[in-house]
Write a protein that holds these residues in place. Structure first.
Motif, mmCIF file in Angstrom:
data_model
loop_
_atom_site.group_PDB
_atom_site.id
_atom_site.type_symbol
_atom_site.label_atom_id
_atom_site.label_comp_id
_atom_site.label_asym_id
_atom_site.label_seq_id
_atom_site.Cartn_x
_atom_site.Cartn_y
_atom_site.Cartn_z
ATOM 1 N N THR A 210 0.851 -1.190 0.000
ATOM 2 C CA THR A 210 0.000 0.000 0.000
ATOM 3 C C THR A 210 0.882 1.234 0.000
ATOM 4 O O THR A 210 2.038 1.184 0.430
ATOM 5 N N ILE A 211 0.336 2.319 -0.535
ATOM 6 C CA ILE A 211 1.039 3.607 -0.524
ATOM 7 C C ILE A 211 0.088 4.620 0.112
ATOM 8 O O ILE A 211 -0.797 5.165 -0.564
ATOM 9 N N PRO A 212 0.202 4.863 1.417
ATOM 10 C CA PRO A 212 -0.703 5.798 2.092
ATOM 11 C C PRO A 212 -0.623 7.188 1.465
ATOM 12 O O PRO A 212 0.459 7.616 1.020
ATOM 13 N N PRO A 213 -1.737 7.907 1.400
ATOM 14 C CA PRO A 213 -1.733 9.250 0.786
ATOM 15 C C PRO A 213 -0.693 10.187 1.378
ATOM 16 O O PRO A 213 -0.074 10.973 0.651
ATOM 17 N N ALA A 214 -0.437 10.092 2.677
ATOM 18 C CA ALA A 214 0.516 10.998 3.319
ATOM 19 C C ALA A 214 1.951 10.743 2.879
ATOM 20 O O ALA A 214 2.824 11.601 3.069
ATOM 21 N N LEU A 330 13.890 7.597 3.846
ATOM 22 C CA LEU A 330 12.845 8.619 3.781
ATOM 23 C C LEU A 330 11.449 7.998 3.825
ATOM 24 O O LEU A 330 10.560 8.479 4.542
ATOM 25 N N ILE A 331 11.247 6.910 3.075
ATOM 26 C CA ILE A 331 9.926 6.272 3.063
ATOM 27 C C ILE A 331 9.638 5.597 4.392
ATOM 28 O O ILE A 331 8.522 5.676 4.918
ATOM 29 N N GLY A 332 10.650 4.947 4.957
ATOM 30 C CA GLY A 332 10.463 4.302 6.249
ATOM 31 C C GLY A 332 10.091 5.290 7.333
ATOM 32 O O GLY A 332 9.275 4.999 8.213
ATOM 33 N N ALA A 333 10.674 6.501 7.270
ATOM 34 C CA ALA A 333 10.364 7.516 8.277
ATOM 35 C C ALA A 333 8.991 8.148 8.052
ATOM 36 O O ALA A 333 8.307 8.523 9.005
ATOM 37 N N ALA A 334 8.576 8.264 6.791
ATOM 38 C CA ALA A 334 7.310 8.936 6.487
ATOM 39 C C ALA A 334 6.098 8.018 6.621
ATOM 40 O O ALA A 334 4.986 8.506 6.863
ATOM 41 N N ALA A 335 6.289 6.715 6.474
ATOM 42 C CA ALA A 335 5.155 5.789 6.482
ATOM 43 C C ALA A 335 4.567 5.644 7.883
ATOM 44 O O ALA A 335 5.313 5.575 8.869
ATOM 45 N N PRO A 336 3.239 5.576 8.006
ATOM 46 C CA PRO A 336 2.628 5.303 9.306
ATOM 47 C C PRO A 336 3.091 3.950 9.841
ATOM 48 O O PRO A 336 3.302 3.013 9.073
ATOM 49 N N GLU A 337 3.251 3.852 11.145
ATOM 50 C CA GLU A 337 3.821 2.648 11.735
ATOM 51 C C GLU A 337 3.057 1.388 11.353
ATOM 52 O O GLU A 337 3.663 0.366 11.019
ATOM 53 N N GLN A 339 1.433 0.784 8.739
ATOM 54 C CA GLN A 339 1.486 0.507 7.299
ATOM 55 C C GLN A 339 2.911 0.525 6.760
ATOM 56 O O GLN A 339 3.109 0.505 5.554
ATOM 57 N N ARG A 340 3.886 0.543 7.656
ATOM 58 C CA ARG A 340 5.274 0.687 7.221
ATOM 59 C C ARG A 340 5.739 -0.515 6.397
ATOM 60 O O ARG A 340 6.372 -0.367 5.344
ATOM 61 N N SER A 341 5.456 -1.718 6.871
ATOM 62 C CA SER A 341 5.908 -2.913 6.160
ATOM 63 C C SER A 341 5.328 -2.973 4.756
ATOM 64 O O SER A 341 6.041 -3.237 3.781
ATOM 65 N N ALA A 342 4.025 -2.737 4.623
ATOM 66 C CA ALA A 342 3.385 -2.790 3.315
ATOM 67 C C ALA A 342 3.897 -1.678 2.403
ATOM 68 O O ALA A 342 4.059 -1.876 1.194
ATOM 69 N N THR A 343 4.180 -0.494 2.967
ATOM 70 C CA THR A 343 4.694 0.616 2.166
ATOM 71 C C THR A 343 6.098 0.303 1.653
ATOM 72 O O THR A 343 6.420 0.555 0.481
ATOM 73 N N LEU A 344 6.944 -0.257 2.518
ATOM 74 C CA LEU A 344 8.293 -0.629 2.088
ATOM 75 C C LEU A 344 8.245 -1.755 1.060
ATOM 76 O O LEU A 344 9.075 -1.807 0.153
ATOM 77 N N SER A 345 7.282 -2.662 1.193
ATOM 78 C CA SER A 345 7.121 -3.713 0.183
ATOM 79 C C SER A 345 6.821 -3.097 -1.183
ATOM 80 O O SER A 345 7.346 -3.540 -2.207
ATOM 81 N N ALA A 346 5.976 -2.062 -1.202
ATOM 82 C CA ALA A 346 5.676 -1.374 -2.454
ATOM 83 C C ALA A 346 6.947 -0.756 -3.047
ATOM 84 O O ALA A 346 7.167 -0.790 -4.269
ATOM 85 N N PHE A 347 7.783 -0.191 -2.175
ATOM 86 C CA PHE A 347 9.044 0.395 -2.627
ATOM 87 C C PHE A 347 9.938 -0.669 -3.265
ATOM 88 O O PHE A 347 10.506 -0.461 -4.346
ATOM 89 N N PHE A 348 10.050 -1.841 -2.627
ATOM 90 C CA PHE A 348 10.865 -2.919 -3.180
ATOM 91 C C PHE A 348 10.275 -3.450 -4.487
ATOM 92 O O PHE A 348 11.014 -3.864 -5.387
ATOM 93 N N VAL A 349 8.953 -3.455 -4.596
ATOM 94 C CA VAL A 349 8.336 -3.900 -5.850
ATOM 95 C C VAL A 349 8.754 -2.983 -6.996
ATOM 96 O O VAL A 349 9.124 -3.449 -8.086
ATOM 97 N N PHE A 350 8.715 -1.670 -6.772
ATOM 98 C CA PHE A 350 9.170 -0.733 -7.806
ATOM 99 C C PHE A 350 10.624 -1.009 -8.176
ATOM 100 O O PHE A 350 10.998 -0.981 -9.355
ATOM 101 N N ALA A 351 11.452 -1.274 -7.169
ATOM 102 C CA ALA A 351 12.866 -1.527 -7.431
ATOM 103 C C ALA A 351 13.049 -2.777 -8.292
ATOM 104 O O ALA A 351 13.832 -2.772 -9.264
ATOM 105 N N TYR A 352 12.326 -3.841 -7.969
ATOM 106 C CA TYR A 352 12.515 -5.088 -8.706
ATOM 107 C C TYR A 352 11.840 -5.073 -10.070
ATOM 108 O O TYR A 352 12.257 -5.806 -10.972
ATOM 109 N N VAL A 353 10.814 -4.251 -10.246
ATOM 110 C CA VAL A 353 10.323 -4.025 -11.604
ATOM 111 C C VAL A 353 11.410 -3.329 -12.417
ATOM 112 O O VAL A 353 11.626 -3.636 -13.596
#
Length: 401
Positions: A210-214, A330-337, A339-353
């Motif tokens: 997930t990518i929270p709006p904030a 930066l993403i780890g610090a900005a993500a809500p606690e 939702q942090r794991s799911a947000t970082l997973s989204a970041f890794f998905v972009f990287a591996y794409v």
């Protein structure tokens, strides 16, 4: 009913983080082991550069699936079971390469390798940090980073040397990796388990992303920078040996493996450099260094120069490492606690794409333009992307965590 939280052993009872880092390195080593060997497979089986990139890219598909489906399983089942599962998948991949009879085994081996890497990435990193004694968490974080990138770099170096100077070039590297995996499995078995639950175990469900709006304002430039940086890693891991053979007339597999090794070493160094600057400053700086690396890669193809290619590999790897760690911070610090794991997973998905899709495009372009011009088009496209990200960051710099 809320999911039960893992209960961890006291820090004083967690020795062995260096052993866990060694296991991590062995696991990641296998994912890049075929890199210098693709030319030999092309001669043996007979397929185009496009198929080489597709064979490479299915690995990233396996990583993404593992991250999305099982990214948090070690928090539920424990570190050791997931690490043993990852090692078993890596062994299965090695066996498919050893007994390879054509493209189906290559594809299956790469998919299993991707599953293994996806499980190793999160679980081994967590295990290294869990096992760090008091006061050494910083060292443990570096050990995890070095094990990840070092293992990825050692794979092509090991297989290149064995394929060039030892018998059975398409089998011996994977036999050696199997032996290393047996040692790694023994080490995993002896590691203390660091996750213990005092409440009923929750059901295993895909964690998704997930990518929270904030977070989106900082997520987009960080993810695009990661996409670009990983595309450079993908270029070297998938097609650099063929570039070297076709354009630079370098046919020594050990040299090809050493050049790819230099990219991952530089990435590790770039991640370490972030310790001296803030993440908000490191991200645009990493983008600038990445552009320099891409310019050098393009120049090496135009000048047909191996030394310039090596310089491009080092600069590109350093820029990737610097921007990737900055984005992760930066993403780890900005993500809500929550939702942090799911947000970082989204970041890794972009990287591996990024590590897969662009190199498939390069493979397709080689059919029409040839290896040299396809490499130049790739470098130009990624330079435009990274330059756009850098321009955006200058106008709207991310807030420091």
């Amino acid at each position: 009913m809320t999911a039960p939280e893992p209960h961890h052993l006291p820090r004083t009872r967690r020795p062995g983080y260096l052993a866990a880092a060694g296991v991590f390195a062995v696991g990641m080593l296998g994912t890049t082991l075929p890199t210098p060997l693709y030319g030999l497979y092309r001669q043996q089986i007979g397929f185009s550069e496009l198929i080489v990139t597709v064979v490479f890219a299915v690995y990233a598909v396996g990583v993404i699936v593992a991250l999305l489906v099982a990214g948090d399983f070690s928090d539920i089942l424990g570190r050791r079971p997931i690490l043993l599962c990852a090692a078993a998948l890596a062994a299965g991949s090695a066996l498919l390469f050893i007994f390879e009879q054509g493209l189906p085994q290559l594809f299956a081996g790469r998919v299993l390798s991707g599953f293994s890497a996806g499980l190793f990435s999160g679980t081994a990193t967590a295990a290294v940090l869990d096992l760090a004694p008091p006061g050494r968490r910083g060292r443990a974080a570096f050990a995890a980073t070095a094990a990840n990138m070092g293992g990825l770099g050692l794979g092509p170096l090991l297989s290149g040397i064995l394929a060039q100077y030892a018998p059975w070039p398409l089998k011996l590297p994977f036999l050696v990796h199997l032996a290393l995996l047996v040692a790694a499995a023994a080490a995993i078995w002896m590691l203390p388990e660091t996750v213990h639950r005092t409440r009923p175990r929750p059901s295993l469900r895909p964690q998704g992303m997930t990518i929270p709006p904030a977070v989106r304002a900082v997520f987009v430039p960080c993810a695009l920078a990661a996409f670009a940086g990983f595309s450079v890693l993908g270029l070297f891991t998938a097609v650099a040996p063929d570039f070297m053979a076709t354009v630079l007339d370098v046919h020594n597999l050990a040299v090809a493996g050493a050049v790819v090794f230099s990219v991952f070493c530089a990435s590790t160094a770039g991640q370490l450099l972030m310790g001296s600057v803030s993440a908000a400053k490191a991200l645009p700086l990493g983008c600038a260094v990445l552009v320099l690396g891409l310019l050098l890669i393009g120049a090496s193809l135009l000048a047909e120069s191996l030394p310039i290619l090596v310089l491009g590999a080092v600069a590109g790897g350093a820029g990737q490492g610097l921007s990737f760690r900055a984005g992760l911070t930066l993403i780890g610090a900005a993500a809500p606690e929550l939702q942090r794991s799911a947000t970082l997973s989204a970041f890794f998905v972009f990287a591996y794409v990024g590590i897969s899709l662009p190199v498939v495009g390069v493979g397709a372009l080689t059919l029409e333009l040839g290896v040299r011009d396809a490499g130049l088009v790739f470098a130009g496209c990624v330079i435009l992307l990274v330059s756009a990200v850098a321009t955006y960051l200058r106008r709207r710099p991310p807030a420091a965590p």
